[in-house]
Design a protein around this motif. Structure first.
Motif, PDB file in Angstrom:
ATOM      1  N   LEU A  15      10.555 -21.071 -30.532  1.00 57.46           N
ATOM      2  CA  LEU A  15       9.773 -21.773 -31.543  1.00 57.46           C
ATOM      3  C   LEU A  15       8.780 -20.773 -32.127  1.00 57.46           C
ATOM      4  N   VAL A  39      12.603 -22.986 -35.739  1.00 59.01           N
ATOM      5  CA  VAL A  39      13.357 -22.705 -34.517  1.00 59.01           C
ATOM      6  C   VAL A  39      14.208 -21.463 -34.741  1.00 59.01           C
ATOM      7  N   ALA A  47      13.928 -24.002 -40.477  1.00 56.94           N
ATOM      8  CA  ALA A  47      12.718 -24.798 -40.655  1.00 56.94           C
ATOM      9  C   ALA A  47      13.010 -25.884 -41.687  1.00 56.94           C
ATOM     10  N   SER A 118      11.550 -29.402 -35.854  1.00 54.79           N
ATOM     11  CA  SER A 118      11.686 -28.454 -34.744  1.00 54.79           C
ATOM     12  C   SER A 118      11.878 -29.184 -33.426  1.00 54.79           C
TER      13      SER A 118
END
Length: 186
Positions: A15, A39, A47, A118
């Motif tokens: 992340l 991610v 994203a 995410s």
């Protein structure tokens, strides 16, 4: 002589977290920072951002490339979320599928933002479970907090909805002169 077969845990799922505004220098220390996240997996970062069209708001950038996102973004840190056994092709299919849920016209700063994407991507809130781990709660704390303070959303700039990389992806979708490598296929 004994040999042991060592199995690698799979591809790392990372992340990448960005500060979205200079005010984070002051507010993040009290737990109310404004953050963007993406991610990273297999050398790409995925994203989500908002736009007015009824198709995916998911876009792909080079990992940790704050300049590709825009001047209001500053890279903060990378957090290892877990590992996955999905292949690169699987990841493309997953982001394509998630793009149906995370459409640009469904972006909402407090209820359906980049950090929600995410979390859904890593934890597997859809039918795909990338690594089964959620993102840290502090990354999206402001969205949760603002659900209790509704006027807060009106105070945040609308340009936070669309990173430059997403603007570029939209332009490429409408302009056939962009290279195929820079045009998202989801």
């Amino acid at each position: 002589m004994n040999f042991f077969l060592v199995r690698w845990p799979g591809e790392p799922v990372l992340l990448n977290v960005y500060d979205m505004y200079k005010i984070n220098e002051f507010t993040s220390n009290i737990g109310l920072g404004v953050f963007h996240s993406g991610v990273e997996i297999y050398g790409s970062e995925y994203a989500y951002g908002g736009h007015q069209y009824p198709f995916t708001g998911i876009f792909e950038i080079n990992p940790r490339d704050e300049k590709e996102l825009g001047e209001q973004f500053r890279f903060r840190q990378t957090i290892q979320i877990g590992y996955t056994d999905f292949t690169e092709d699987d990841i493309k299919r997953i982001t394509n599928e998630l793009g149906k849920e995370f459409r640009g016209d469904r972006y909402h700063l407090m209820n359906n933002n980049c950090n929600h994407f995410s979390g859904s991507f890593t934890k597997g809130l859809s039918r795909f479970i990338l690594c089964g781990q959620d993102i840290p709660p502090w990354v999206n704390r402001l969205a949760y907090f603002s659900s209790w303070v509704p006027f807060l959303e009106r105070c945040l700039p609308k340009e936070w909805l669309m990173p430059m990389a997403l603007q570029h992806s939209l332009s490429c979708r409408q302009d056939s002169t962009c290279s195929e490598a820079s045009t998202p296929q989801y």
